[in-house]
Design a protein around this motif. Structure first.
Motif, short mmCIF file in Angstrom:
data_model
loop_
_atom_site.label_atom_id
_atom_site.label_comp_id
_atom_site.label_asym_id
_atom_site.label_seq_id
_atom_site.Cartn_x
_atom_site.Cartn_y
_atom_site.Cartn_z
N GLN A 131 0.82 -1.21 0.00
CA GLN A 131 0.00 0.00 0.00
C GLN A 131 0.85 1.26 0.00
OE1 GLN A 131 -3.67 -0.16 2.58
NE2 GLN A 131 -2.72 -2.05 3.32
N THR A 132 1.90 1.29 0.82
CA THR A 132 2.73 2.50 0.92
C THR A 132 3.53 2.71 -0.36
OG1 THR A 132 2.94 2.05 3.29
CG2 THR A 132 4.37 3.73 2.36
N ASN A 161 -4.56 -9.25 -3.33
CA ASN A 161 -4.47 -7.79 -3.28
C ASN A 161 -4.02 -7.18 -4.60
OD1 ASN A 161 -5.27 -7.48 -0.53
ND2 ASN A 161 -3.23 -8.11 0.09
N ASP A 163 -4.91 -4.61 -6.04
CA ASP A 163 -4.90 -3.15 -6.04
C ASP A 163 -3.51 -2.59 -5.79
OD1 ASP A 163 -7.58 -3.09 -6.54
OD2 ASP A 163 -8.17 -2.75 -4.46
N PHE A 164 -2.65 -3.34 -5.09
CA PHE A 164 -1.28 -2.86 -4.89
C PHE A 164 -0.30 -4.01 -5.11
CE2 PHE A 164 -3.70 -3.14 -0.92
CZ PHE A 164 -3.09 -4.20 -0.26
#
Length: 325
Positions: A131-132, A161, A163-164
């Motif tokens: 995410q980061t 996941n 999305d990232f």
């Protein structure tokens, strides 16, 4: 120096606007209030840039300009310097206390600023995932285009996941900075060590790993080992396999590799099946930007810094203070 002396001292005739009584005040206003460059001010007033530098110095000496540093900024700067000294970092950026904006988003924006300052023409930039890292990729922009940039994925792909995912982080980053994009065409975890050896012998993957090993800069985040860690939620490995690493002392995950509280590698059966950059290879990259924060990640971030895996760190002030305790 009075107004007449300020104007006579440069041996030139300066036509002052009505609202200014001498050239020093005018130059200070243009620089500190209108935020013009010294070169632009020199052209406007009709003097050399060196003269403008002298004018600005005189403005401070005469008390016309008072420069104050916000106490919070000063505190964060002091903490950043202490982080550099304690962990042997080349650079540290500490962001303010949390507001309504999510921490990951604020870390991403700060990480993007620092990364943009670090990038040089011709760089090969390794990009991890999470995410980061995605937030950094989403925020980054360069002040001017740089030639010859390459962004390379350093960890194999996973179906969890999306999305990232590693390939998405790499693609987004390369698109934002107009760089060549090289995705790693392999899964993060293979079923057997023999299959890994066979796959990595393929010419296309040999070339991709040569590119990974040539990276002179890398961006990565830090994962904790707890129940919400990305390593677990991404379904790269099952819970029992990760629990075994934790039982053997792992407190952090760096690009799918495990380390203990002192930053030493914790190895196990997964390592023989994992596809991606290894910890000893990570440590060889000249510029290593770690972007991470949050109280629950403090042990993982501290382990990363103690292991010497980062040369630059972006974190928040609360996390930084805990790292210094």
């Amino acid at each position: 120096m009075d107004a007449a002396r300020a104007n006579r001292s440069i041996g030139e005739s300066i036509v002052l606007p009505a609202e200014f009584d001498d050239a020093v005040v005018w130059a200070a206003w243009l620089y500190y209030v209108d935020q013009l460059t010294q070169s632009d001010i020199a052209k406007m007033i009709g003097v050399s840039r060196a003269t403008i530098v002298n004018f600005l110095q005189e403005a401070r000496e005469r008390g016309l300009v008072s420069i104050r540093i916000n106490t919070e900024v000063g505190s964060r700067t002091g903490i950043a310097r202490r982080l550099k000294d304690k962990f042997g970092l080349d650079g540290a950026l500490v962001i303010p206390a949390a507001d309504t904006t999510p921490l990951v988003q604020r870390l991403g924006e700060a990480g993007a600023r620092l990364l943009a300052d670090m990038v040089q023409e011709g760089d090969t930039i390794g990009v991890a995932w999470g995410q980061t890292v995605l937030a950094v990729a989403d925020y980054i922009s360069l002040p001017e285009p740089l030639a010859g940039l390459t962004v390379v994925q350093v960890s194999g792909s996973s179906i969890g996941n999306p999305d990232f995912s590693p390939e998405f982080c790499t693609s987004l980053m390369s698109n934002r900075i107009h760089a060549r994009c090289v995705n790693l065409l392999a899964p993060a975890l293979l079923s057997t060590p023999a299959l890994k050896r066979q796959l990595l012998a393929e010419p296309v993957l040999v070339k991709q790993f040569e590119l990974i090993h040539s990276a002179n800069m890398i961006l990565f985040g830090v994962g904790d080992i707890g129940p919400q860690t990305l390593m677990r939620s991404a379904n790269i490995a099952n819970q029992e396999e990760i629990d075994l690493y934790e039982a053997n002392g792992a407190v952090a995950v760096l690009i799918c590799r495990f380390i203990d509280a002192d930053g030493n590698p914790v190895t196990g059966e997964l390592d023989d099946r994992m596809v991606g950059i290894e910890l000893n290879e990570l440590a060889q990259v000249p510029r290593r930007l770690c972007v991470a924060g949050g109280a629950f990640k403090v042990p993982a971030i501290r382990a990363t810094l103690k292991g010497g895996f980062a040369t630059h760190l972006v974190t928040d002030i609360a996390t930084a203070e805990m790292l210094l305790e």
